[in-house]
Design an enzyme around this catalytic site. Structure first.
Site, PDB file in Angstrom:
ATOM      1  N   THR A 112       0.819  -1.222   0.000  1.00 48.37           N
ATOM      2  CA  THR A 112       0.000   0.000   0.000  1.00 48.37           C
ATOM      3  C   THR A 112       0.849   1.266   0.000  1.00 48.37           C
ATOM      4  O   THR A 112       0.486   2.272  -0.617  1.00 48.37           O
ATOM      5  CB  THR A 112      -0.908  -0.013   1.256  1.00 48.37           C
ATOM      6  OG1 THR A 112      -1.756  -1.148   1.161  1.00 48.37           O
ATOM      7  CG2 THR A 112      -1.751   1.236   1.351  1.00 48.37           C
ATOM      8  N   ASP A 144       1.616  -6.823  -4.382  1.00 46.98           N
ATOM      9  CA  ASP A 144       0.724  -6.740  -3.238  1.00 46.98           C
ATOM     10  C   ASP A 144       1.248  -7.863  -2.336  1.00 46.98           C
ATOM     11  O   ASP A 144       1.417  -8.990  -2.796  1.00 46.98           O
ATOM     12  CB  ASP A 144      -0.713  -7.021  -3.681  1.00 46.98           C
ATOM     13  CG  ASP A 144      -1.688  -6.890  -2.522  1.00 46.98           C
ATOM     14  OD1 ASP A 144      -2.576  -6.046  -2.616  1.00 46.98           O
ATOM     15  OD2 ASP A 144      -1.558  -7.630  -1.525  1.00 46.98           O
ATOM     16  N   SER A 145       1.526  -7.563  -1.074  1.00 46.98           N
ATOM     17  CA  SER A 145       2.274  -8.539  -0.272  1.00 46.98           C
ATOM     18  C   SER A 145       1.504  -9.825  -0.028  1.00 46.98           C
ATOM     19  O   SER A 145       2.075 -10.805   0.436  1.00 46.98           O
ATOM     20  CB  SER A 145       2.716  -7.921   1.047  1.00 46.98           C
ATOM     21  OG  SER A 145       1.649  -7.870   1.960  1.00 46.98           O
ATOM     22  N   SER A 146       0.218  -9.835  -0.341  1.00 45.05           N
ATOM     23  CA  SER A 146      -0.506 -11.095  -0.178  1.00 45.05           C
ATOM     24  C   SER A 146       0.010 -12.136  -1.180  1.00 45.05           C
ATOM     25  O   SER A 146      -0.281 -13.322  -1.047  1.00 45.05           O
ATOM     26  CB  SER A 146      -2.014 -10.870  -0.331  1.00 45.05           C
ATOM     27  OG  SER A 146      -2.261 -10.057  -1.446  1.00 45.05           O
ATOM     28  N   THR A 150       1.392  -4.611   4.252  1.00 42.88           N
ATOM     29  CA  THR A 150       1.220  -5.025   5.657  1.00 42.88           C
ATOM     30  C   THR A 150       0.623  -6.424   5.784  1.00 42.88           C
ATOM     31  O   THR A 150       0.772  -7.058   6.822  1.00 42.88           O
ATOM     32  CB  THR A 150       0.300  -4.041   6.410  1.00 42.88           C
ATOM     33  OG1 THR A 150      -0.978  -4.030   5.781  1.00 42.88           O
ATOM     34  CG2 THR A 150       0.881  -2.651   6.440  1.00 42.88           C
TER      35      THR A 150
HETATM   36  N1  ASP Z   1      -2.739  -5.612   0.393  1.00 36.98           N
HETATM   37  C1  ASP Z   1      -1.708  -4.720   0.813  1.00 36.98           C
HETATM   38  C2  ASP Z   1      -0.409  -5.490   0.837  1.00 36.98           C
HETATM   39  O1  ASP Z   1      -0.188  -6.234   1.750  1.00 36.98           O
HETATM   40  C3  ASP Z   1      -2.027  -4.179   2.156  1.00 36.98           C
HETATM   41  C4  ASP Z   1      -1.007  -3.253   2.747  1.00 36.98           C
HETATM   42  O2  ASP Z   1       0.060  -2.979   2.233  1.00 36.98           O
HETATM   43  O3  ASP Z   1      -1.304  -2.742   3.821  1.00 36.98           O
HETATM   44  O4  ASP Z   1       0.389  -5.323  -0.053  1.00 36.98           O
END
Ligand code: ASP
Length: 537
Positions: free
Chosen positions: A37, A113-115, A145
């Protein structure tokens, strides 16, 4: 000059001492952008990662840019002869600690996207840090996150004998939004990486620095998104100060240089949450997954699982252990630890399940993947290491806790003076005596920026130097002479070859800002300066 690794000084004292200095030292920080994000922008398909973070977000802000033109900075992009290159660099204004941070942003080819991150992404981060280790004082990793706690945990194991800060952060709101947490999180992370010798993989979020492998994401929307349920923060950042809990900071005490284990066996492990009424067949199906080598079992309370009237679940688990699968028991509770307090927990222990103490699931899964990937790993070696702390990820009950008996000890400066005398006279017994019960003094610097290791690097006793290194003394601290001298530079300058060799064994290298002077000296005394590794830089 004020040094943040010294005892706390008031903000005013720090500002005054900064103003009285002529030369302002620079710390070099590499920012590794993986996505998340923090760098995202709106698109018709929702938020997506966007490139050019340095130019787009950092360059226009005075907190990150002193407005002066700067030379590009050397960065290693790949292994091999053609791997070196340059990146546009910026510099922060002088901090209250009297330092400026020169930095560059290295963006991953594909921003995630870290997922979607997995062990390939973790290997890429670890390799980037490894390649650039000698060129920078600290690293900031920008990341989404969602899987941040997993990445922090994985990196904490993959980065072996780490001697420099690696601070991982992200944000709940993109930097490009007017009201965001990205600015604060990034600024705090850079400040820690550039000023404080916390040689751990840390997560910095919402004005708090956590040990990375102790964290878990607790909110999908609050700025206060992470918690470290079983370990207090390593530092808290307020408007007045950054307060580091030095007694909690761990340091490598093995005399080996920094290295990485870049492969994690994340595809050979699984995680299963026990629930009331879970069918043994379901557990068995997971345990029969092809190639499975390890399982993290999330159990109730202090480590209990349903026993059932026929003990079938325990049987399924015991059989899997006999087939060579390492099963680790982790509590579903946010705080507290797995221990054989109740009969069901004890039964699991007897079936060969390892008690995972107070590890988070994130730490247990990534640690299991790391240990299984180590050369020569066996079921026994992995099970043994899962139950002990290798990077401060679990609390070992038997561990000795050193704490200050209040009121009995004199001030750190008085103690450092006593230590300095003992080092100068090569009195190892005295040094041991003065340092043994206080690991907080080991990396403390006096007013000239000399920590005990700087003095031992030119002192008469190699045994004293070895003792300090085994206690976790940092080989990367720079004093306030010249552009900031490392212990290795001082030892070479004093012509002490055995000291140079020992420091090298412990992972020391010359700082990028020492190289020019070192090359000049090398023309006079090549044998000693080449032993510093100067040739390989
Ligand atoms: N979906 C985002 C990620 O993990 C969420 C974030 O960065 O807060 O890349």
């Amino acid at each position: 000059m004020a040094d943040p690794n010294d005892e706390p000084l008031s903000l005013l004292t720090r500002m005054t001492s900064t103003m009285s200095m002529g030369h302002t030292p620079e710390a070099r920080v590499l920012i590794v952008m993986t996505g998340g994000t923090i760098c995202m922008q709106k698109s018709p398909n929702g938020l997506v990662p966007a490139r050019n973070f340095l130019e787009r977000c950092m360059a226009p802000r005075p907190e990150f840019n002193d407005g002066e033109p700067h030379e590009p900075i050397e960065v290693r992009f790949h292994d091999g002869a053609d791997g070196m290159g340059e990146l546009h660099s910026l510099r922060t204004p002088t901090s209250v600690y009297g330092k400026r941070i020169r930095y560059a942003v290295l963006e991953f080819e594909e921003l995630l996207d870290s997922s979607s991150i997995d062990s390939k992404g973790w290997a890429e981060i670890a390799q980037t840090i490894f390649r650039n280790y000698r060129l920078f004082d600290g690293f900031v990793v920008l990341h989404g996150t969602d899987s941040l706690a997993y990445t922090c945990s994985a990196l904490s194991f993959m980065l072996q004998n780490l001697g420099k800060p690696v601070i991982v952060t992200g944000s709940q709101v993109p930097f490009s939004e007017r009201k965001n947490d990205a600015l604060e999180n990034l600024l705090d992370s850079m400040d820690i990486a550039g000023h404080f010798m916390v040689p751990e993989v840390c997560l910095c979020f919402n004005s708090t620095l956590f040990r990375g492998n102790r964290t878990t994401k607790i909110s999908a929307s609050a700025f206060d998104a992470f918690a470290s349920p079983n370990l207090p923060p390593l530092a808290t950042i307020t408007a007045m100060d950054t307060h580091v809990a030095w007694n909690l900071v761990t340091r490598s005490t093995i005399l080996q240089p920094f290295s990485i284990q870049k492969d994690l066996h994340i595809h050979y492990v699984a995680c299963l949450r026990i629930f009331p009424g879970i069918k043994p067949k379901m557990v068995e199906a997971v345990l029969r997954t092809e190639d499975l080598r390890g399982l993290v079992l999330e159990t109730f309370g202090a480590g209990n699982a349903p026993s059932g009237h026929d003990n079938k679940l325990t049987q399924v688990i015991a059989e899997a252990v006999q087939r060579g699968i390492v099963i680790v028991n982790i509590t579903q509770c946010l705080t507290g630890s797995v221990n054989p307090l109740y009969a069901p927990g004890m039964v699991l222990g007897r079936a060969g399940v390892v008690a995972g103490g107070d590890m988070t699931t994130e730490a247990a899964l990534t640690k299991l993947s790391y240990l299984l990937a180590l050369p020569g790993a066996t079921q026994e070696s992995v099970a043994k290491d899962m139950a002990r702390s290798i990077r401060g990820e679990l609390t070992e009950n038997a561990g000795t806790i050193f704490s200050h008996p209040t009121g009995e000890l004199s001030s750190p400066i008085t103690q450092l003076t006593a230590i300095a005398y003992a080092i100068a006279s090569g009195d190892i017994e005295k040094v041991k005596d003065l340092l043994h019960n206080d690991n907080q003094l080991i990396n403390r610097a006096d007013y000239s920026g000399n920590a005990p290791i700087h003095l031992a690097a030119t002192g008469p006793s190699l045994a004293v130097l070895r003792f300090l290194l085994r206690l976790g003394a940092s080989v990367h601290l720079r004093n306030h002479t010249g552009s900031g001298r490392t212990p290795l530079f001082l030892a070479a300058n004093a012509g002490l070859l055995p000291h140079v060799m020992l420091l090298r064994q412990a992972g020391a290298h010359l700082h990028a800002e020492e190289l020019d002077t070192a090359r000049l000296h090398a023309s006079q005394r090549p044998e000693i300066w080449n032993a510093t590794g100067l040739e390989g830089t």
